[in-house]
Design a protein around this motif. Structure first.
Motif, PDB file in Angstrom:
ATOM      1  N   ASP A 167       0.826  -1.208   0.000  1.00 12.71           N
ATOM      2  CA  ASP A 167       0.000   0.000   0.000  1.00 12.71           C
ATOM      3  C   ASP A 167       0.862   1.260   0.000  1.00 12.71           C
ATOM      4  O   ASP A 167       0.538   2.241  -0.672  1.00 12.71           O
ATOM      5  CB  ASP A 167      -0.927  -0.004   1.217  1.00 12.71           C
ATOM      6  N   PHE A 168       1.952   1.244   0.743  1.00 14.05           N
ATOM      7  CA  PHE A 168       2.860   2.395   0.740  1.00 14.05           C
ATOM      8  C   PHE A 168       3.458   2.594  -0.647  1.00 14.05           C
ATOM      9  O   PHE A 168       3.564   3.731  -1.126  1.00 14.05           O
ATOM     10  CB  PHE A 168       3.973   2.194   1.774  1.00 14.05           C
ATOM     11  N   VAL A 169       3.866   1.521  -1.297  1.00 15.45           N
ATOM     12  CA  VAL A 169       4.466   1.627  -2.635  1.00 15.45           C
ATOM     13  C   VAL A 169       3.442   2.104  -3.650  1.00 15.45           C
ATOM     14  O   VAL A 169       3.736   2.972  -4.498  1.00 15.45           O
ATOM     15  CB  VAL A 169       5.082   0.278  -3.048  1.00 15.45           C
ATOM     16  N   ILE A 170       2.221   1.575  -3.590  1.00 20.14           N
ATOM     17  CA  ILE A 170       1.175   2.019  -4.518  1.00 20.14           C
ATOM     18  C   ILE A 170       0.913   3.508  -4.346  1.00 20.14           C
ATOM     19  O   ILE A 170       0.830   4.266  -5.333  1.00 20.14           O
ATOM     20  CB  ILE A 170      -0.123   1.208  -4.304  1.00 20.14           C
ATOM     21  N   ALA A 171       0.780   3.954  -3.098  1.00 18.83           N
ATOM     22  CA  ALA A 171       0.523   5.374  -2.851  1.00 18.83           C
ATOM     23  C   ALA A 171       1.666   6.228  -3.388  1.00 18.83           C
ATOM     24  O   ALA A 171       1.442   7.295  -3.987  1.00 18.83           O
ATOM     25  CB  ALA A 171       0.324   5.615  -1.357  1.00 18.83           C
ATOM     26  N   ALA A 172       2.899   5.781  -3.183  1.00 16.11           N
ATOM     27  CA  ALA A 172       4.053   6.540  -3.672  1.00 16.11           C
ATOM     28  C   ALA A 172       4.065   6.606  -5.191  1.00 16.11           C
ATOM     29  O   ALA A 172       4.404   7.654  -5.774  1.00 16.11           O
ATOM     30  CB  ALA A 172       5.344   5.906  -3.162  1.00 16.11           C
ATOM     31  N   ARG A 173       3.685   5.519  -5.852  1.00 18.50           N
ATOM     32  CA  ARG A 173       3.624   5.534  -7.319  1.00 18.50           C
ATOM     33  C   ARG A 173       2.549   6.510  -7.792  1.00 18.50           C
ATOM     34  O   ARG A 173       2.755   7.272  -8.744  1.00 18.50           O
ATOM     35  CB  ARG A 173       3.354   4.131  -7.858  1.00 18.50           C
ATOM     36  N   LYS A 174       1.400   6.504  -7.144  1.00 13.62           N
ATOM     37  CA  LYS A 174       0.308   7.385  -7.555  1.00 13.62           C
ATOM     38  C   LYS A 174       0.660   8.861  -7.353  1.00 13.62           C
ATOM     39  O   LYS A 174       0.166   9.733  -8.081  1.00 13.62           O
ATOM     40  CB  LYS A 174      -0.973   7.025  -6.792  1.00 13.62           C
ATOM     41  N   MET A 175       1.520   9.133  -6.370  1.00 14.16           N
ATOM     42  CA  MET A 175       1.931  10.515  -6.112  1.00 14.16           C
ATOM     43  C   MET A 175       3.169  10.923  -6.905  1.00 14.16           C
ATOM     44  O   MET A 175       3.673  12.037  -6.764  1.00 14.16           O
ATOM     45  CB  MET A 175       2.203  10.704  -4.615  1.00 14.16           C
ATOM     46  N   GLY A 176       3.677  10.005  -7.731  1.00  7.73           N
ATOM     47  CA  GLY A 176       4.847  10.320  -8.532  1.00  7.73           C
ATOM     48  C   GLY A 176       6.154  10.256  -7.777  1.00  7.73           C
ATOM     49  O   GLY A 176       7.179  10.738  -8.261  1.00  7.73           O
ATOM     50  N   LEU A 177       6.146   9.657  -6.581  1.00 11.23           N
ATOM     51  CA  LEU A 177       7.365   9.542  -5.788  1.00 11.23           C
ATOM     52  C   LEU A 177       8.204   8.347  -6.197  1.00 11.23           C
ATOM     53  O   LEU A 177       9.404   8.289  -5.907  1.00 11.23           O
ATOM     54  CB  LEU A 177       7.013   9.448  -4.301  1.00 11.23           C
TER      55      LEU A 177
END
Length: 287
Positions: A266-276
């Motif tokens: 979930d942390f990785v998915i959120a980071a991908r969605k935010m462009g991080l």
């Protein structure tokens, strides 16, 4: 055309890759005994796969403070049935410093060996990995040649540079034994594997981008999951574990070793969605 990176080819998606921890032990610091039986361990491995693990890191021996040394025969006895069952289903990494355990696991279909002694406990292990064209993870540990944490402490002038230098030396040992450089991953470790001063781990994390640059071109694993440098109860460490791992991934870590794959995903998915982190072609989603 350049050959595709072997780890990207193995996992089929770009980094970071999640390695789910599966302790088939009675005495691991976070979940000792929970998955000691083969049936329970296999079920947990499949659960980690469903949660998004790119690989399962199976260990039969704890090297946490105060844990006894385990012989290869007993280690193999603990994990063999689990490896035989799960190897056809996913990528398996075997957490061992014994060449005999590594050889048996690779024969059964494991693809990576995670040696927390970084080839100091059993130099023959590198040749076993090379013979099977497998991946090799080398972890820093302040104690040696066995990696078990002792009461002895360690002081550093420059913890980032000194750990990087150690891992580069051990990577060279692996290469001389025939391990392909592109199949080597290095892990700076965390907590008491670095020292008994929690601030040393935080210094490594703060300097993680520099660490990645120093050990290039080798890939880097981050393995902070539930480690004791976090001054909170074990049951509450997962969120900070994922935060530290995510920041390390943003600074260049390719592999995240975690006890809580679902939260790490979930942390990785959120980071991908935010462009991080770079987006994966086709997108990512929760489900």
């Amino acid at each position: 055309m350049a050959e595709e990176d072997p780890f990207t080819r193995l996992f089929g998606v770009p980094a970071p890759w999640l390695f789910g921890v599966l302790n088939v032990t009675p005495n691991s610091f976070s979940d000792g005994g929970a998955f000691l039986g083969a049936e329970a361990a296999i079920a947990q491995g499949r659960q980690l796969m469903q949660e998004g693990a790119a690989a399962i890191d199976i260990g039969g021996e704890s090297t946490a403070p105060g844990r006894p040394v385990l012989e290869a025969e007993e280690e193999i006895g603990r994990i063999e049935a689990v490896v035989r069952t799960l190897a056809p289903e996913t990528v398996l990494s075997i957490d061992t410093y014994h060449a005999r355990t590594a050889a048996r696991s690779l024969e059964l279909g494991a693809r990576i060996i995670n040696d927390v002694s970084a080839l100091r406990a059993d130099p023959e292990l590198a040749r076993v990995v090379a013979a099977h064209d497998a991946g090799l993870i080398l972890m820093h540990a302040k104690d040696g040649p066995l990696p078990h944490v002792t009461a002895a402490d360690r002081r550093y002038d420059d913890v980032v540079a000194e750990i990087a230098a150690f891992l580069l030396r051990q990577a060279e040992v692996a290469i001389k034994a025939g391990v392909a450089p592109e199949r080597i991953v290095v892990d700076p470790a965390a907590s008491s594997f670095i020292s008994h001063d929690p601030e040393d781990t935080w210094r490594v994390l703060a300097g993680f981008e520099r660490f990645v640059e120093l050990v290039a071109p080798f890939k880097v694993m981050i393995a902070t999951s539930r480690k004791g440098f976090m001054p909170i109860r074990l049951s509450e460490r997962d969120p900070i574990s994922q935060l530290t791992a995510l920041v390390a991934a943003m600074r260049g870590a390719s592999l995240i070793r975690t006890h809580n794959v679902a939260m790490a995903r979930d942390f990785v998915i959120a980071a991908r969605k935010m462009g991080l982190l770079p987006a994966i072609e086709g997108g990512t989603s929760w489900g």
